[in-house]
Design a protein around this motif. Structure first.
Motif, PDB file in Angstrom:
ATOM      1  N   THR A 211       5.966  -2.669  -4.345  1.00  0.00           N
ATOM      2  CA  THR A 211       7.276  -2.129  -4.730  1.00  0.00           C
ATOM      3  C   THR A 211       8.150  -3.163  -5.418  1.00  0.00           C
ATOM      4  OG1 THR A 211       8.130  -2.658  -2.525  1.00  0.00           O
ATOM      5  CG2 THR A 211       7.265  -0.435  -2.868  1.00  0.00           C
ATOM      6  N   VAL A 212       7.742  -4.435  -5.384  1.00  0.00           N
ATOM      7  CA  VAL A 212       8.552  -5.480  -6.005  1.00  0.00           C
ATOM      8  C   VAL A 212       7.669  -6.344  -6.891  1.00  0.00           C
ATOM      9  CG1 VAL A 212      10.245  -5.564  -4.138  1.00  0.00           C
ATOM     10  CG2 VAL A 212       8.222  -7.003  -4.020  1.00  0.00           C
ATOM     11  N   SER A 213       8.290  -6.896  -7.908  1.00  0.00           N
ATOM     12  CA  SER A 213       7.605  -7.849  -8.781  1.00  0.00           C
ATOM     13  C   SER A 213       7.899  -9.250  -8.271  1.00  0.00           C
ATOM     14  CB  SER A 213       8.095  -7.694 -10.224  1.00  0.00           C
ATOM     15  OG  SER A 213       7.564  -8.706 -11.047  1.00  0.00           O
ATOM     16  N   THR A 214       6.852 -10.010  -8.006  1.00  0.00           N
ATOM     17  CA  THR A 214       7.032 -11.350  -7.446  1.00  0.00           C
ATOM     18  C   THR A 214       6.559 -12.412  -8.433  1.00  0.00           C
ATOM     19  OG1 THR A 214       4.835 -11.413  -6.415  1.00  0.00           O
ATOM     20  CG2 THR A 214       6.639 -10.440  -5.125  1.00  0.00           C
ATOM     21  N   SER A 330      12.711 -12.476  -0.459  1.00  0.00           N
ATOM     22  CA  SER A 330      13.870 -12.556  -1.352  1.00  0.00           C
ATOM     23  C   SER A 330      13.786 -13.763  -2.285  1.00  0.00           C
ATOM     24  CB  SER A 330      15.163 -12.623  -0.529  1.00  0.00           C
ATOM     25  OG  SER A 330      15.237 -13.845   0.195  1.00  0.00           O
ATOM     26  N   ARG A 331      13.065 -14.804  -1.870  1.00  0.00           N
ATOM     27  CA  ARG A 331      12.962 -16.020  -2.687  1.00  0.00           C
ATOM     28  C   ARG A 331      11.879 -15.923  -3.750  1.00  0.00           C
ATOM     29  NH1 ARG A 331      12.953 -19.792   2.701  1.00  0.00           N
ATOM     30  NH2 ARG A 331      15.179 -19.687   3.173  1.00  0.00           N
ATOM     31  N   ILE A 332      10.910 -15.037  -3.565  1.00  0.00           N
ATOM     32  CA  ILE A 332       9.797 -14.974  -4.513  1.00  0.00           C
ATOM     33  C   ILE A 332       9.882 -13.756  -5.432  1.00  0.00           C
ATOM     34  CG2 ILE A 332       8.257 -16.211  -2.924  1.00  0.00           C
ATOM     35  CD1 ILE A 332       6.906 -13.490  -2.359  1.00  0.00           C
ATOM     36  N   ILE A 333      10.932 -12.964  -5.298  1.00  0.00           N
ATOM     37  CA  ILE A 333      11.104 -11.809  -6.181  1.00  0.00           C
ATOM     38  C   ILE A 333      11.410 -12.281  -7.599  1.00  0.00           C
ATOM     39  CG2 ILE A 333      12.612  -9.860  -6.725  1.00  0.00           C
ATOM     40  CD1 ILE A 333      12.881  -9.316  -3.784  1.00  0.00           C
ATOM     41  N   ALA A 362       3.996  -6.392   3.313  1.00  0.00           N
ATOM     42  CA  ALA A 362       5.289  -5.934   2.801  1.00  0.00           C
ATOM     43  C   ALA A 362       5.317  -5.898   1.275  1.00  0.00           C
ATOM     44  CB  ALA A 362       6.407  -6.841   3.327  1.00  0.00           C
ATOM     45  N   ILE A 363       4.691  -6.876   0.612  1.00  0.00           N
ATOM     46  CA  ILE A 363       4.744  -6.914  -0.856  1.00  0.00           C
ATOM     47  C   ILE A 363       3.570  -6.186  -1.488  1.00  0.00           C
ATOM     48  CG2 ILE A 363       6.025  -9.087  -0.831  1.00  0.00           C
ATOM     49  CD1 ILE A 363       3.479 -10.554  -1.544  1.00  0.00           C
ATOM     50  N   GLY A 364       2.594  -5.758  -0.665  1.00  0.00           N
ATOM     51  CA  GLY A 364       1.481  -4.963  -1.178  1.00  0.00           C
ATOM     52  C   GLY A 364       0.472  -5.738  -1.993  1.00  0.00           C
ATOM     53  N   GLN A 365       0.380  -7.052  -1.770  1.00  0.00           N
ATOM     54  CA  GLN A 365      -0.594  -7.854  -2.512  1.00  0.00           C
ATOM     55  C   GLN A 365      -0.974  -9.088  -1.698  1.00  0.00           C
ATOM     56  OE1 GLN A 365       1.264 -10.216  -5.860  1.00  0.00           O
ATOM     57  NE2 GLN A 365       2.940  -8.776  -5.522  1.00  0.00           N
TER      58      GLN A 365
END
Length: 432
Positions: A211-214, A330-333, A362-365
Protein backbone atom coordinates in the motif's frame (compact mmCIF):
# COMPACT_ATOMS: atom_id res chain seq x y z
CA UNK A 1 -12.95 -29.35 5.07
CA UNK A 2 -12.11 -29.64 8.79
CA UNK A 3 -13.47 -33.18 9.03
CA UNK A 4 -12.58 -34.63 5.63
CA UNK A 5 -9.05 -33.35 5.09
CA UNK A 6 -7.71 -32.56 8.58
CA UNK A 7 -8.90 -35.73 10.33
CA UNK A 8 -10.32 -34.01 13.41
CA UNK A 9 -12.93 -35.77 15.53
CA UNK A 10 -16.57 -34.78 15.05
CA UNK A 11 -17.06 -33.11 18.43
CA UNK A 12 -14.04 -30.90 17.86
CA UNK A 13 -15.27 -30.01 14.34
CA UNK A 14 -18.61 -28.97 15.89
CA UNK A 15 -16.92 -26.69 18.41
CA UNK A 16 -14.77 -25.14 15.64
CA UNK A 17 -17.84 -24.48 13.52
CA UNK A 18 -19.70 -22.97 16.48
CA UNK A 19 -16.81 -20.54 16.99
CA UNK A 20 -17.07 -19.35 13.38
CA UNK A 21 -14.06 -21.10 11.86
CA UNK A 22 -15.39 -21.74 8.36
CA UNK A 23 -12.19 -23.00 6.77
CA UNK A 24 -8.67 -23.61 8.07
CA UNK A 25 -5.85 -21.13 7.63
CA UNK A 26 -2.75 -22.13 5.70
CA UNK A 27 -0.83 -23.03 8.87
CA UNK A 28 -3.68 -25.25 10.08
CA UNK A 29 -4.22 -26.86 6.68
CA UNK A 30 -0.54 -27.74 6.27
CA UNK A 31 0.16 -28.76 9.87
CA UNK A 32 -2.83 -30.46 11.52
CA UNK A 33 -2.73 -33.66 9.46
CA UNK A 34 0.94 -34.09 10.37
CA UNK A 35 0.17 -33.47 14.05
CA UNK A 36 -2.58 -36.07 13.91
CA UNK A 37 -0.06 -38.41 12.28
CA UNK A 38 2.33 -38.02 15.21
CA UNK A 39 5.18 -36.16 13.50
CA UNK A 40 7.46 -33.65 15.21
CA UNK A 41 6.71 -30.20 13.77
CA UNK A 42 8.51 -26.86 13.55
CA UNK A 43 5.90 -24.26 12.53
CA UNK A 44 7.18 -20.85 11.42
CA UNK A 45 4.75 -18.05 10.65
CA UNK A 46 3.89 -14.42 11.40
CA UNK A 47 1.65 -13.23 14.20
CA UNK A 48 -2.00 -14.02 13.44
CA UNK A 49 -1.37 -16.93 11.06
CA UNK A 50 -3.04 -19.44 13.41
CA UNK A 51 -0.10 -21.09 15.19
CA UNK A 52 -1.76 -21.18 18.63
CA UNK A 53 -5.10 -22.56 17.44
CA UNK A 54 -3.22 -25.14 15.35
CA UNK A 55 -1.49 -26.86 18.26
CA UNK A 56 -4.50 -26.46 20.57
CA UNK A 57 -6.68 -28.29 18.05
CA UNK A 58 -3.97 -30.93 17.71
CA UNK A 59 -3.76 -31.42 21.47
CA UNK A 60 -7.54 -31.55 21.99
CA UNK A 61 -7.92 -33.98 19.09
CA UNK A 62 -5.36 -36.36 20.58
CA UNK A 63 -6.59 -36.22 24.19
CA UNK A 64 -10.30 -36.59 23.36
CA UNK A 65 -11.28 -37.42 26.96
CA UNK A 66 -9.95 -36.23 30.31
CA UNK A 67 -9.42 -39.12 32.66
CA UNK A 68 -5.80 -39.12 33.83
CA UNK A 69 -4.36 -37.69 37.05
CA UNK A 70 -1.02 -36.90 35.37
CA UNK A 71 -0.93 -34.38 32.50
CA UNK A 72 -0.69 -35.67 28.94
CA UNK A 73 0.23 -32.37 27.25
CA UNK A 74 2.77 -29.76 28.34
CA UNK A 75 2.66 -26.36 26.60
CA UNK A 76 5.52 -23.91 27.29
CA UNK A 77 5.08 -20.19 26.61
CA UNK A 78 7.23 -17.12 27.50
CA UNK A 79 5.29 -15.39 30.30
CA UNK A 80 2.22 -15.25 32.54
CA UNK A 81 0.20 -13.18 30.07
CA UNK A 82 0.75 -15.77 27.36
CA UNK A 83 -0.19 -18.59 29.76
CA UNK A 84 -3.52 -16.90 30.40
CA UNK A 85 -4.11 -16.25 26.69
CA UNK A 86 -3.47 -19.88 25.73
CA UNK A 87 -5.70 -21.16 28.56
CA UNK A 88 -8.48 -18.83 27.38
CA UNK A 89 -8.12 -20.13 23.81
CA UNK A 90 -8.28 -23.74 25.04
CA UNK A 91 -11.41 -22.89 27.00
CA UNK A 92 -12.95 -21.35 23.88
CA UNK A 93 -12.25 -24.32 21.60
CA UNK A 94 -12.76 -27.11 24.13
CA UNK A 95 -16.37 -28.17 24.59
CA UNK A 96 -15.32 -31.31 26.45
CA UNK A 97 -15.45 -30.24 30.08
CA UNK A 98 -13.78 -33.44 31.30
CA UNK A 99 -10.42 -32.10 30.07
CA UNK A 100 -8.75 -30.14 32.83
CA UNK A 101 -6.16 -27.38 32.29
CA UNK A 102 -3.68 -25.95 34.83
CA UNK A 103 -1.50 -22.86 34.37
CA UNK A 104 1.96 -22.56 35.95
CA UNK A 105 3.76 -19.21 36.13
CA UNK A 106 5.64 -17.03 38.59
CA UNK A 107 3.25 -15.95 41.35
CA UNK A 108 3.58 -15.14 45.08
CA UNK A 109 1.80 -18.33 46.18
CA UNK A 110 3.07 -21.51 44.57
CA UNK A 111 0.89 -23.70 46.80
CA UNK A 112 -2.28 -23.11 44.78
CA UNK A 113 -0.56 -24.31 41.61
CA UNK A 114 0.81 -27.38 43.42
CA UNK A 115 -2.67 -28.16 44.72
CA UNK A 116 -4.17 -27.83 41.24
CA UNK A 117 -1.63 -30.34 39.91
CA UNK A 118 -2.30 -32.69 42.81
CA UNK A 119 -6.02 -32.65 42.02
CA UNK A 120 -5.22 -33.95 38.52
CA UNK A 121 -5.11 -32.31 35.11
CA UNK A 122 -4.75 -33.18 31.43
CA UNK A 123 -3.03 -30.10 29.98
CA UNK A 124 -0.39 -27.93 31.64
CA UNK A 125 0.31 -24.47 30.21
CA UNK A 126 3.44 -23.05 31.81
CA UNK A 127 6.46 -20.82 31.60
CA UNK A 128 9.64 -22.92 31.29
CA UNK A 129 11.26 -21.74 34.52
CA UNK A 130 8.15 -22.32 36.67
CA UNK A 131 7.48 -25.72 35.09
CA UNK A 132 11.08 -26.78 35.76
CA UNK A 133 10.97 -25.50 39.37
CA UNK A 134 7.79 -27.46 40.10
CA UNK A 135 9.17 -30.54 38.30
CA UNK A 136 12.25 -30.44 40.56
CA UNK A 137 9.90 -30.37 43.56
CA UNK A 138 8.53 -33.69 42.21
CA UNK A 139 5.10 -32.05 41.83
CA UNK A 140 4.92 -32.13 38.02
CA UNK A 141 4.57 -35.68 36.70
CA UNK A 142 5.89 -35.97 33.13
CA UNK A 143 5.59 -39.75 32.83
CA UNK A 144 2.40 -39.65 30.76
CA UNK A 145 3.15 -36.68 28.50
CA UNK A 146 2.09 -37.38 24.91
CA UNK A 147 2.61 -33.90 23.43
CA UNK A 148 5.34 -31.37 24.27
CA UNK A 149 4.64 -27.92 22.78
CA UNK A 150 6.87 -24.82 22.73
CA UNK A 151 5.04 -21.69 21.57
CA UNK A 152 6.60 -18.28 20.86
CA UNK A 153 9.92 -20.11 20.89
CA UNK A 154 11.83 -17.06 19.65
CA UNK A 155 10.75 -15.11 22.77
CA UNK A 156 11.71 -18.00 25.07
CA UNK A 157 15.19 -17.97 23.51
CA UNK A 158 15.39 -14.18 23.83
CA UNK A 159 14.64 -14.50 27.56
CA UNK A 160 17.44 -17.05 27.96
CA UNK A 161 15.13 -19.89 29.01
CA UNK A 162 16.63 -22.54 26.71
CA UNK A 163 17.99 -24.71 29.55
CA UNK A 164 14.62 -25.30 31.30
CA UNK A 165 13.03 -26.18 27.95
CA UNK A 166 15.71 -28.75 27.12
CA UNK A 167 15.72 -30.24 30.62
CA UNK A 168 11.96 -30.69 30.61
CA UNK A 169 12.01 -32.19 27.11
CA UNK A 170 14.77 -34.62 28.03
CA UNK A 171 12.85 -35.66 31.16
CA UNK A 172 10.07 -37.07 28.97
CA UNK A 173 10.80 -40.55 27.67
CA UNK A 174 8.85 -40.42 24.43
CA UNK A 175 6.33 -37.94 23.06
CA UNK A 176 5.47 -35.75 20.09
CA UNK A 177 7.25 -32.38 19.93
CA UNK A 178 5.69 -29.24 18.42
CA UNK A 179 7.64 -25.96 18.21
CA UNK A 180 6.07 -22.74 16.92
CA UNK A 181 7.87 -19.46 16.28
CA UNK A 182 7.74 -16.33 14.15
CA UNK A 183 11.30 -16.94 12.92
CA UNK A 184 13.96 -19.61 13.07
CA UNK A 185 17.61 -18.88 13.73
CA UNK A 186 20.76 -20.47 15.12
CA UNK A 187 20.01 -19.99 18.83
CA UNK A 188 16.54 -21.46 18.44
CA UNK A 189 17.91 -24.42 16.49
CA UNK A 190 20.45 -25.09 19.24
CA UNK A 191 17.64 -25.22 21.80
CA UNK A 192 15.39 -27.67 19.95
CA UNK A 193 17.99 -29.93 18.28
CA UNK A 194 18.56 -32.09 21.42
CA UNK A 195 14.97 -33.33 21.58
CA UNK A 196 13.37 -32.97 18.12
CA UNK A 197 13.11 -36.23 16.14
CA UNK A 198 13.38 -35.62 12.37
CA UNK A 199 11.00 -32.66 12.51
CA UNK A 200 9.05 -31.36 9.54
CA UNK A 201 9.60 -27.64 8.94
CA UNK A 202 6.43 -25.83 7.87
CA UNK A 203 6.85 -22.16 7.04
CA UNK A 204 4.01 -19.79 6.23
CA UNK A 205 4.45 -16.27 4.89
CA UNK A 206 1.51 -13.89 4.91
CA UNK A 207 2.43 -10.56 3.36
CA UNK A 208 -0.17 -7.82 3.21
CA UNK A 209 -0.97 -5.89 0.07
CA UNK A 210 1.64 -3.31 -0.89
CA UNK A 211 0.00 0.00 0.00
CA UNK A 212 3.02 2.31 0.26
CA UNK A 213 6.00 3.11 -1.90
CA UNK A 214 9.23 2.69 0.03
CA UNK A 215 12.86 3.52 -0.59
CA UNK A 216 15.03 0.64 -1.85
CA UNK A 217 16.06 -1.47 1.13
CA UNK A 218 18.84 -3.81 2.21
CA UNK A 219 18.85 -6.09 5.25
CA UNK A 220 22.06 -7.26 6.92
CA UNK A 221 21.60 -10.23 9.28
CA UNK A 222 24.26 -10.13 11.99
CA UNK A 223 24.94 -12.30 15.06
CA UNK A 224 25.31 -9.54 17.68
CA UNK A 225 25.53 -5.80 18.35
CA UNK A 226 29.34 -5.70 18.29
CA UNK A 227 29.31 -7.00 14.74
CA UNK A 228 26.79 -4.28 13.89
CA UNK A 229 29.36 -1.72 15.07
CA UNK A 230 32.03 -3.36 12.94
CA UNK A 231 29.79 -3.21 9.87
CA UNK A 232 28.93 0.44 10.51
CA UNK A 233 32.64 1.24 10.69
CA UNK A 234 33.25 -0.61 7.44
CA UNK A 235 30.42 1.13 5.59
CA UNK A 236 30.84 4.65 6.94
CA UNK A 237 34.61 4.72 6.37
CA UNK A 238 33.91 5.45 2.73
CA UNK A 239 33.19 9.18 2.67
CA UNK A 240 32.70 9.23 -1.11
CA UNK A 241 29.68 6.92 -0.88
CA UNK A 242 28.16 7.70 2.52
CA UNK A 243 28.06 11.46 2.21
CA UNK A 244 25.07 12.35 4.41
CA UNK A 245 23.84 9.46 6.57
CA UNK A 246 21.57 9.15 9.60
CA UNK A 247 21.96 6.17 11.94
CA UNK A 248 18.95 5.36 14.13
CA UNK A 249 19.21 3.57 17.49
CA UNK A 250 16.65 3.09 20.26
CA UNK A 251 18.21 4.90 23.24
CA UNK A 252 20.52 7.85 23.84
CA UNK A 253 22.96 5.64 25.74
CA UNK A 254 23.20 3.34 22.73
CA UNK A 255 23.79 6.43 20.59
CA UNK A 256 26.76 7.28 22.82
CA UNK A 257 28.09 3.74 22.45
CA UNK A 258 27.88 3.92 18.65
CA UNK A 259 29.45 7.38 18.66
CA UNK A 260 32.40 6.26 20.84
CA UNK A 261 33.02 3.29 18.54
CA UNK A 262 33.03 5.42 15.37
CA UNK A 263 34.51 8.75 16.48
CA UNK A 264 38.17 7.64 16.30
CA UNK A 265 37.87 6.70 12.65
CA UNK A 266 35.42 9.39 11.56
CA UNK A 267 36.91 12.14 13.76
CA UNK A 268 34.93 15.37 13.26
CA UNK A 269 32.57 13.87 10.67
CA UNK A 270 30.17 12.31 13.20
CA UNK A 271 27.77 13.78 15.77
CA UNK A 272 24.80 12.87 17.96
CA UNK A 273 21.44 14.60 17.89
CA UNK A 274 21.00 15.99 21.44
CA UNK A 275 23.73 13.89 23.14
CA UNK A 276 23.62 12.79 26.79
CA UNK A 277 27.20 13.70 27.64
CA UNK A 278 28.74 17.13 27.27
CA UNK A 279 32.00 15.86 25.75
CA UNK A 280 30.21 14.15 22.83
CA UNK A 281 29.95 16.14 19.60
CA UNK A 282 26.32 17.05 19.20
CA UNK A 283 23.79 18.89 17.07
CA UNK A 284 20.54 20.41 18.27
CA UNK A 285 18.42 19.84 15.17
CA UNK A 286 18.26 17.90 11.92
CA UNK A 287 18.40 21.24 10.06
CA UNK A 288 21.82 21.88 11.59
CA UNK A 289 22.95 18.54 10.16
CA UNK A 290 21.75 19.49 6.69
CA UNK A 291 23.65 22.77 6.85
CA UNK A 292 26.90 21.34 8.23
CA UNK A 293 29.81 21.06 5.79
CA UNK A 294 31.83 18.77 8.09
CA UNK A 295 29.37 16.37 9.79
CA UNK A 296 28.26 13.65 7.39
CA UNK A 297 27.03 11.03 9.93
CA UNK A 298 24.34 11.84 12.51
CA UNK A 299 23.31 9.35 15.19
CA UNK A 300 19.69 9.72 16.31
CA UNK A 301 18.06 8.01 19.30
CA UNK A 302 14.33 7.33 19.24
CA UNK A 303 14.06 8.68 22.79
CA UNK A 304 12.67 12.20 22.94
CA UNK A 305 12.68 12.52 19.16
CA UNK A 306 9.53 13.37 17.24
CA UNK A 307 8.93 13.21 13.51
CA UNK A 308 12.04 14.20 11.55
CA UNK A 309 12.32 15.53 8.03
CA UNK A 310 14.65 13.06 6.28
CA UNK A 311 14.09 14.30 2.73
CA UNK A 312 17.25 14.55 0.67
CA UNK A 313 19.36 12.19 2.78
CA UNK A 314 20.89 9.49 0.55
CA UNK A 315 21.29 6.88 3.33
CA UNK A 316 19.07 5.93 6.25
CA UNK A 317 20.53 3.22 8.50
CA UNK A 318 18.67 1.48 11.31
CA UNK A 319 21.32 0.05 13.64
CA UNK A 320 18.44 -0.98 15.91
CA UNK A 321 14.79 -1.56 15.08
CA UNK A 322 12.24 0.62 16.90
CA UNK A 323 9.57 -1.07 19.00
CA UNK A 324 6.81 0.57 16.98
CA UNK A 325 6.93 -0.70 13.39
CA UNK A 326 5.07 2.39 12.19
CA UNK A 327 8.02 4.52 13.30
CA UNK A 328 10.28 2.50 11.01
CA UNK A 329 7.83 2.55 8.10
CA UNK A 330 7.38 6.33 8.31
CA UNK A 331 11.14 6.75 7.74
CA UNK A 332 11.36 4.55 4.65
CA UNK A 333 8.29 5.82 2.79
CA UNK A 334 9.25 7.30 -0.55
CA UNK A 335 7.19 10.50 -0.67
CA UNK A 336 9.41 12.33 -3.17
CA UNK A 337 9.29 10.41 -6.44
CA UNK A 338 11.26 13.03 -8.30
CA UNK A 339 14.10 13.38 -5.79
CA UNK A 340 17.43 11.60 -5.42
CA UNK A 341 17.21 7.90 -4.72
CA UNK A 342 17.55 6.93 -1.04
CA UNK A 343 18.81 3.61 0.29
CA UNK A 344 17.41 2.31 3.61
CA UNK A 345 19.77 -0.14 5.32
CA UNK A 346 18.64 -2.28 8.27
CA UNK A 347 20.98 -4.16 10.62
CA UNK A 348 19.25 -7.03 12.42
CA UNK A 349 20.28 -9.69 14.90
CA UNK A 350 18.41 -12.99 15.32
CA UNK A 351 16.40 -11.48 18.17
CA UNK A 352 15.19 -8.62 15.96
CA UNK A 353 14.04 -10.81 13.06
CA UNK A 354 10.43 -11.02 14.40
CA UNK A 355 10.23 -7.21 14.14
CA UNK A 356 11.60 -7.41 10.59
CA UNK A 357 8.91 -9.94 9.67
CA UNK A 358 6.14 -7.71 11.08
CA UNK A 359 7.45 -4.75 9.09
CA UNK A 360 7.51 -6.89 5.93
CA UNK A 361 3.91 -7.90 6.60
CA UNK A 362 2.86 -4.28 6.97
CA UNK A 363 4.57 -3.00 3.80
CA UNK A 364 3.71 -6.11 1.76
CA UNK A 365 7.26 -6.83 0.59
CA UNK A 366 10.39 -8.63 1.73
CA UNK A 367 13.58 -6.82 2.61
CA UNK A 368 16.31 -8.10 0.27
CA UNK A 369 19.06 -9.76 2.31
CA UNK A 370 22.57 -8.44 1.58
CA UNK A 371 25.71 -10.56 1.66
CA UNK A 372 28.13 -9.63 4.41
CA UNK A 373 31.36 -7.96 3.24
CA UNK A 374 34.28 -10.40 3.13
CA UNK A 375 36.45 -8.12 5.27
CA UNK A 376 33.82 -7.74 8.01
CA UNK A 377 35.05 -8.74 11.47
CA UNK A 378 32.39 -10.94 13.08
CA UNK A 379 32.58 -10.92 16.89
CA UNK A 380 31.98 -14.31 18.46
CA UNK A 381 30.29 -14.29 21.85
CA UNK A 382 31.83 -16.63 24.43
CA UNK A 383 29.88 -17.96 27.40
CA UNK A 384 33.01 -18.76 29.41
CA UNK A 385 34.00 -15.49 31.16
CA UNK A 386 37.63 -16.67 31.51
CA UNK A 387 38.01 -16.94 27.75
CA UNK A 388 38.62 -13.83 25.71
CA UNK A 389 36.22 -12.82 22.99
CA UNK A 390 37.58 -14.10 19.70
CA UNK A 391 37.06 -12.53 16.33
CA UNK A 392 37.26 -13.85 12.82
CA UNK A 393 36.52 -12.57 9.37
CA UNK A 394 33.17 -13.15 7.74
CA UNK A 395 33.27 -16.45 5.80
CA UNK A 396 33.80 -16.35 2.07
CA UNK A 397 31.39 -17.96 -0.34
CA UNK A 398 33.54 -21.08 -0.56
CA UNK A 399 33.29 -21.62 3.19
CA UNK A 400 30.28 -23.15 4.88
CA UNK A 401 28.33 -20.61 6.83
CA UNK A 402 26.84 -21.25 10.24
CA UNK A 403 23.15 -21.70 10.87
CA UNK A 404 22.74 -18.02 11.72
CA UNK A 405 23.47 -17.16 8.11
CA UNK A 406 20.69 -18.94 6.22
CA UNK A 407 20.68 -19.22 2.47
CA UNK A 408 18.39 -16.67 0.88
CA UNK A 409 14.99 -18.02 -0.01
CA UNK A 410 13.62 -17.71 -3.52
CA UNK A 411 11.40 -14.85 -2.38
CA UNK A 412 14.51 -12.86 -1.45
CA UNK A 413 16.46 -13.61 -4.62
CA UNK A 414 15.42 -10.42 -6.37
CA UNK A 415 17.00 -8.27 -9.03
CA UNK A 416 17.36 -4.80 -7.60
CA UNK A 417 15.92 -2.10 -9.82
CA UNK A 418 18.27 0.56 -8.55
CA UNK A 419 19.37 3.53 -10.57
CA UNK A 420 22.84 3.51 -12.10
CA UNK A 421 23.94 6.11 -9.57
CA UNK A 422 22.87 4.03 -6.59
CA UNK A 423 24.41 0.89 -8.07
CA UNK A 424 27.64 2.79 -8.49
CA UNK A 425 27.48 3.86 -4.86
CA UNK A 426 27.03 0.31 -3.56
CA UNK A 427 29.78 -0.94 -5.91
CA UNK A 428 32.08 1.82 -4.67
CA UNK A 429 32.40 3.45 -8.09
CA UNK A 430 31.85 6.99 -9.17
CA UNK A 431 29.08 7.79 -11.57
CA UNK A 432 30.41 9.11 -14.89
Amino acid sequence: MWLEKLKLNKSLVRSITDEGFISPKEMQARTLTRIVGGQDIIGIGPEGCGKTSTYILGVLNKLKQGFEDAPRALILVPDKERVEEVMAEIERLNKNKTIRVVGLYAAPAIESQLNALADGCDIVVATPDRARAIYLKLALNLNKILMFVVDDAELIVKQGLQLPVVELANSIQKCQHLVFSEVIHERLEKMIDPFMRQPVLIEVEELGETTVSTHPQLLYQLPNFRTKLNLLSLLLDDAEIFTKTVVFVNTRLTAEKVYNHLKVRLKGEIAILNPVFFESAGLESIDEFYESDTVRVLIIADELQGNLDLQGLPFIIHAELPEDKQTFISRIINSDSGGEEVLAITLSTDFELPVVRRIEQAIGQKMPVADLPEDLIVDVEQRDPERKVQTHKAPKETEERGAAFHEKKASNAKDYNYSSGLKAKMNKKKKH
